[in-house]
Design a protein around this motif. Sequence first.
Motif, PDB file in Angstrom:
ATOM      1  N   ASP A 152      17.306  54.868   4.577  1.00 33.11           N
ATOM      2  CA  ASP A 152      17.334  53.494   5.085  1.00 33.11           C
ATOM      3  C   ASP A 152      18.565  52.750   4.587  1.00 33.11           C
ATOM      4  OD1 ASP A 152      15.037  53.811   6.518  1.00 33.11           O
ATOM      5  OD2 ASP A 152      13.720  53.001   4.947  1.00 33.11           O
TER       6      ASP A 152
ATOM      7  N   THR B 208      24.390  50.573  10.849  1.00 25.34           N
ATOM      8  CA  THR B 208      23.471  51.156  11.832  1.00 25.34           C
ATOM      9  C   THR B 208      24.060  51.183  13.237  1.00 25.34           C
ATOM     10  OG1 THR B 208      22.411  49.004  12.202  1.00 25.34           O
ATOM     11  CG2 THR B 208      21.473  50.410  10.505  1.00 25.34           C
TER      12      THR B 208
ATOM     13  N   ARG C 123      15.256  39.797   4.149  1.00 22.57           N
ATOM     14  CA  ARG C 123      14.982  40.060   5.561  1.00 22.57           C
ATOM     15  C   ARG C 123      15.162  38.806   6.411  1.00 22.57           C
ATOM     16  NH1 ARG C 123      13.541  45.030   5.292  1.00 22.57           N
ATOM     17  NH2 ARG C 123      13.076  45.176   7.512  1.00 22.57           N
TER      18      ARG C 123
ATOM     19  N   GLU D 232      24.280  44.357  18.028  1.00 24.25           N
ATOM     20  CA  GLU D 232      23.172  44.361  18.977  1.00 24.25           C
ATOM     21  C   GLU D 232      23.662  44.446  20.418  1.00 24.25           C
ATOM     22  OE1 GLU D 232      21.058  40.829  17.981  1.00 24.25           O
ATOM     23  OE2 GLU D 232      19.906  41.803  16.379  1.00 24.25           O
TER      24      GLU D 232
ATOM     25  N   SER E 152      19.208  51.278  19.109  1.00 25.34           N
ATOM     26  CA  SER E 152      18.834  50.047  18.421  1.00 25.34           C
ATOM     27  C   SER E 152      19.516  49.983  17.056  1.00 25.34           C
ATOM     28  CB  SER E 152      17.311  49.965  18.235  1.00 25.34           C
ATOM     29  OG  SER E 152      16.836  51.051  17.459  1.00 25.34           O
ATOM     30  N   VAL E 153      19.685  48.767  16.575  1.00 21.97           N
ATOM     31  CA  VAL E 153      20.235  48.527  15.245  1.00 21.97           C
ATOM     32  C   VAL E 153      19.246  47.678  14.459  1.00 21.97           C
ATOM     33  CG1 VAL E 153      22.646  48.684  15.971  1.00 21.97           C
ATOM     34  CG2 VAL E 153      21.489  46.477  16.027  1.00 21.97           C
ATOM     35  N   ARG E 154      19.386  47.697  13.140  1.00 18.80           N
ATOM     36  CA  ARG E 154      18.524  46.902  12.266  1.00 18.80           C
ATOM     37  C   ARG E 154      19.337  45.744  11.702  1.00 18.80           C
ATOM     38  NH1 ARG E 154      16.955  50.217   7.806  1.00 18.80           N
ATOM     39  NH2 ARG E 154      18.454  51.811   8.408  1.00 18.80           N
ATOM     40  N   ALA E 155      18.930  44.548  12.059  1.00 18.70           N
ATOM     41  CA  ALA E 155      19.708  43.367  11.674  1.00 18.70           C
ATOM     42  C   ALA E 155      19.780  43.214  10.160  1.00 18.70           C
ATOM     43  CB  ALA E 155      19.095  42.113  12.310  1.00 18.70           C
ATOM     44  N   ASN E 156      18.675  43.468   9.467  1.00 19.91           N
ATOM     45  CA  ASN E 156      18.695  43.312   8.013  1.00 19.91           C
ATOM     46  C   ASN E 156      19.580  44.353   7.340  1.00 19.91           C
ATOM     47  OD1 ASN E 156      16.795  41.092   7.881  1.00 19.91           O
ATOM     48  ND2 ASN E 156      15.220  42.556   8.458  1.00 19.91           N
ATOM     49  N   GLN E 157      19.578  45.581   7.868  1.00 19.76           N
ATOM     50  CA  GLN E 157      20.469  46.595   7.320  1.00 19.76           C
ATOM     51  C   GLN E 157      21.926  46.269   7.627  1.00 19.76           C
ATOM     52  OE1 GLN E 157      19.976  48.990   5.265  1.00 19.76           O
ATOM     53  NE2 GLN E 157      22.031  49.890   5.367  1.00 19.76           N
ATOM     54  N   GLU E 158      22.180  45.641   8.779  1.00 23.29           N
ATOM     55  CA  GLU E 158      23.541  45.211   9.080  1.00 23.29           C
ATOM     56  C   GLU E 158      24.013  44.161   8.083  1.00 23.29           C
ATOM     57  OE1 GLU E 158      25.903  46.094  11.646  1.00 23.29           O
ATOM     58  OE2 GLU E 158      24.569  47.813  11.452  1.00 23.29           O
TER      59      GLU E 158
END
Length: 714
Positions: free
Chosen positions: A61, A126, A213, A375, A384-390
Amino acid sequence: TGEVGPRAWCGRMDVSSEQGRALVLVRRQPPVPKGLLETLKARLKQSCTCSIPCAQALVQDLLPATRWLRQYRLQEYLAGDIMSGLVIGIILVPQSIAYSLLAGLQPIYSLYTSFFANLIYFLMGTSRHVNVGIFSLLCLMVGQVVDRELQLAGFDASQDALGPRDNSSILNNSATTLVFGLQDCGRECHAIRIATALTLVAGLYQVLMGILRLGFISTYLSQPLLDGFAMGASVTILTSQFRHLLGVRIPRHQGPGMVVRTWLSLLQSLGQANICDVVTSIVCLVVLLAAKELSDRYRHRLKVPVPTELLIIVVATLVSHFGQLHTRFGSSVAGNIPTGFVAPQVPDPRLMWRVALDAVSLALVGSAFSISLAEMFARSHGYSVRANQELLAVGCCNVLPAFFHCFATSAALSKTLVKIATGCHTQLSSVVSAAVVLLVLLVLAPLFHDLQRSVLACIIVVSLRGALRKVKDIPRLWQLSPADALVWVATAATCVLVSTEAGLLAGVFFSLLSLAGRTQRPRAALLARIGDSAFYEDAAEFEGLLPQPGVRVFRFAGPLYYANKDFFLRSLYSLTGLDAGRSAARRKEQGPKAGGGERDLVNGKSMDSVSSRARLALPLAFGFHTVVIDCAPLLFLDAAGIATLQDLRRDYRALGITLFLACCSPSVRDTLRKGGFLEEDQEVEDEQLFPSVHNAVEAARACHEELMALDSAL
């Protein structure tokens, strides 16, 4: 069977029937919610549980590259990734050197930034396509803070970071000067200290947002806001580069009105323009703009974009070197760019406190652009991408490189488009780009010694072409949404006339204001029936609709809450032609002689207080006996909204008018039930709420006919 009154009849209107039986909707029992303490214990236990699968999942992750590298398709992806990485690396070199003018720093630090940002985002990002590195808007924001702090430290505001004298005074003497105090540190040393402190704080903000988050926060920076900010910042950047295009020496203005004051200084210094720099700027601008137009026109035929910036830099450097433009004409040049890396340094905590507030806007702008671009390209390419990981990835692209003399970075649209156009499939292309920058850092950097700063300024100005063209979108945006156009104009104008930070704040303020305005004064209309169908629409918008006799159908296209409850009532009273609040108050003051006290037509209560003829005569005097509120657009209600409906129902009852609600969503029904608007009895609730407007209208008509029949019988 007993007598069926209006209350029971209205409550048994069938939604639909099959073989004469009504369909019954049975509500599920909601699960018993856990207490706060139990929830916290469960989450803490889950987060503290340690096992090999959990550790592997955590690593994957935090470092998504460890997951997708195992699935990498060499034959399908490798060629495109290498090609796009080489092209981006070639573009990065001239842009990194040029954008150092915006940040007020030496070119070597821009190259450091491009190198580390590409490697870190390769591991943590991501998005498969976004390019994270030098970004003109962030460079401008960094440069403004650097200039301000340099002025406060007593350094010359009109002195540039580039030039042979400046470079030789810091990096060529000893790299250890960077780790001493300010008293042993020159102008450029203090400048990079400010930039790294600002970058570290901004990166910590972004990492903290990712841990908490809070990736959703970037969605509140709307696209009109970002476009207006990009336009205003581009005008500011363009203004800041004119002194290099003209070769004049003017102060680097700070604070509100910086753009206006800079233009005034430029006009006063036109007589001091360097002819050599002016001619060079004109030639470079013509060549770059022509090349960009041709590239855009024939981009479908070009497999690889032409590296025009790199060719311009090579040719300009050769002409400047052999023509001795700096010695003969006094043209400003880049100066010595050292090779290799400087020893790491911890950013100064005292400077971090000084720039903590400036880092907020830097973190928000960098996060918003990075997440929105990630995004956007993820949707267009089907992943898809993860905004929090970005947020974590971009934050680490700022936190870790800050110890290696780098400054703030984020995703950049232009380079991302080039990556996609040249066949990029994964972030492995970022490693190739970093390798190209590393080659320049270790070997080729000194070759740019005689490069004119006017050439670098031309590269920056031409790169703003796309953002400046957005001004053409205003007419279309105004037709689509005047509120969005207002946000765009207000953000851009504030950026230009005041400052970029103030422009960002103005954009957020006007965005929230427009959002509040749309919910505070939504569209309200009276509906009428479409022919013989069961559908109803706005009678003021469509022709040929059939109003229902004695029934007013009201639609309020927005939520009902404390800010718009008065507008809701004003709209309803205006469209129906009856101010129920005032009429009910006057009737109450007149007392029982006016025709009876309060009673409940919906539930059939107090039917013996007045005669049936008087009960029917009063609503007929107003032209209608029932009001149906179409609640389909009603997103939510708050306590004030429920109180408004309760008061409205009470006033209508006093006037002998029935209030029905139709098309309520489950969340609105639950709110009405919890707020006390609905009774606990399910049958009574069914008499007040209807699944469609047509059901409510038919029930109102049936109830009225029932009362008429009873009146005739009496």
